[in-house]
Design an enzyme around this catalytic site. Structure first.
Site, PDB file in Angstrom:
ATOM      1  CD  GLN A 109      -2.485  -1.312   2.692  1.00 44.38           C
ATOM      2  OE1 GLN A 109      -3.504  -0.688   2.979  1.00 44.38           O
ATOM      3  NE2 GLN A 109      -1.849  -2.060   3.568  1.00 44.38           N
ATOM      4  CG  HIS A 127      -3.006   2.598  -1.703  1.00 44.69           C
ATOM      5  ND1 HIS A 127      -2.938   2.429  -0.344  1.00 44.69           N
ATOM      6  CD2 HIS A 127      -4.116   1.941  -2.101  1.00 44.69           C
ATOM      7  CE1 HIS A 127      -3.975   1.695   0.060  1.00 44.69           C
ATOM      8  NE2 HIS A 127      -4.704   1.391  -0.984  1.00 44.69           N
ATOM      9  CB  THR A 202      -1.290  -2.818   6.826  1.00 48.90           C
ATOM     10  OG1 THR A 202      -2.411  -2.045   6.398  1.00 48.90           O
ATOM     11  CG2 THR A 202      -1.697  -4.282   6.963  1.00 48.90           C
ATOM     12  CB  SER A 203      -4.164   0.226  10.582  1.00 43.46           C
ATOM     13  OG  SER A 203      -4.483   0.891   9.361  1.00 43.46           O
TER      14      SER A 203
END
Ligand code: APR
Length: 262
Positions: A109, A127, A202-203
């Site tokens: 990402q 992204h 990553t969250s």
């Protein structure tokens, strides 16, 4: 009792196709700010609508361009850390241990280029990238101004397209924009055919990117998270290893290499 590192190492040794799925936490130890998990994270300091939406660009493209050029300057000024390097060396390390071909694919990402600079060859950017600006009007690849980006500038005139004269915009996916289709399709394909997936830093709150580990879970793949704090995806993991990317990944490689000598 098997430890997280032992469980992950044996799963990777049994795998031939591995996906490494990363987020901002992967680059945190290279000094690149994350978005949400710390008091000085980007979205704690900046407004997403102003800095990361088509509306924010229309409103003040000089502010937005300066911000992304500042982030690009930060990436240029730093180095991949031992964790990025471990990911780049994972396939060779496994092949050296068991002699079978292994494919490691990175799906990130992140808009930095630290995986590539560490030597990872197969990297999908879901992204976009800070290094791939394009024309707002004709979508052709754009060129940066010759001067190195200034990390301190708060406003900066974006360059213009050498083909159509349109404004050059950052090559990243903004909130409210669709994710580029082709990289996402490729990523889905890799997840469908992988044997194991590492989810690092990553969250797991931004979709559709966060759907990829969930797809892997639904397909019964081995999933392990490397994150000091369990993310929103922790419930889908076989193993949640509460360590950092720069600490844990080199340890994991050493654990795998140990198998060869034991
Ligand atoms: N090692 C591993 N994980 C870490 C580390 C570290 N050193 N430091 C922080 N983390 C973890 C945090 O615990 C958190 O779960 O990284 C995660 C960072 O989460 P976010 O800041 O939300 O970043 P990310 O998940 O990549 O954001 C997704 O949101 O703003 C958009 O487009 C942007 O790609 C981004 C997307």
């Amino acid at each position: 009792m098997t430890t997280p590192i032992q469980t992950i190492a044996s799963a990777l040794l049994a795998a031939r196709r591995i996906v490494v799925f990363t987020g901002a936490g992967m680059s945190a130890e290279s000094g690149i700010a994350t978005f949400r998990d710390k008091p000085d994270s980007l979205w704690a300091k900046f407004n997403t609508r102003e800095m990361a939406s088509p509306a924010g660009w229309r409103e003040n493209k000089q502010r937005v361009w300066a911000w992304y050029e500042g982030r690009r300057a930060d990436v240029i000024a730093t180095q991949p850390h031992a964790g990025h390097i471990a990911v780049a060396q994972l396939a060779d390390t496994l092949q050296r241990v068991h002699g079978n071909p292994v494919q490691v694919s990175v799906i990130t990402q992140n808009v930095d280029n630290l995986h590539e600079r560490a030597g990872s060859e197969s990297v999908i950017h879901l992204h976009g990238s800070l290094f791939e600006p394009r024309c707002m009007a004709c979508s052709r690849p754009g060129e940066f101004a010759s001067a190195p980006p200034d990390p301190q500038a708060s406003t900066l005139e974006p360059p213009h397209c050498t083909h159509c004269g349109g404004y050059i915009r950052p090559g990243v996916v903004w909130f409210g924009e669709a994710m580029p289709e082709q990289p996402f399709r490729q990523a889905e394909e890799l997840v469908d055919t992988c044997d194991a997936m590492l989810v690092i830093g990553t969250s797991g709150v931004v979709r559709p990117a966060a759907d990829l580990p969930i797809n892997a879970y639904q397909l019964g793949k081995f999933l392990a998270e490397i994150n000091p704090t369990p993310s929103g995806l922790a419930g889908y993991m076989k193993v949640q290893w509460p360590t950092s990317a720069a600490q844990g990944l080199p340890e994991l490689l050493a654990q795998i290499e140990q198998v060869q000598t034991s």
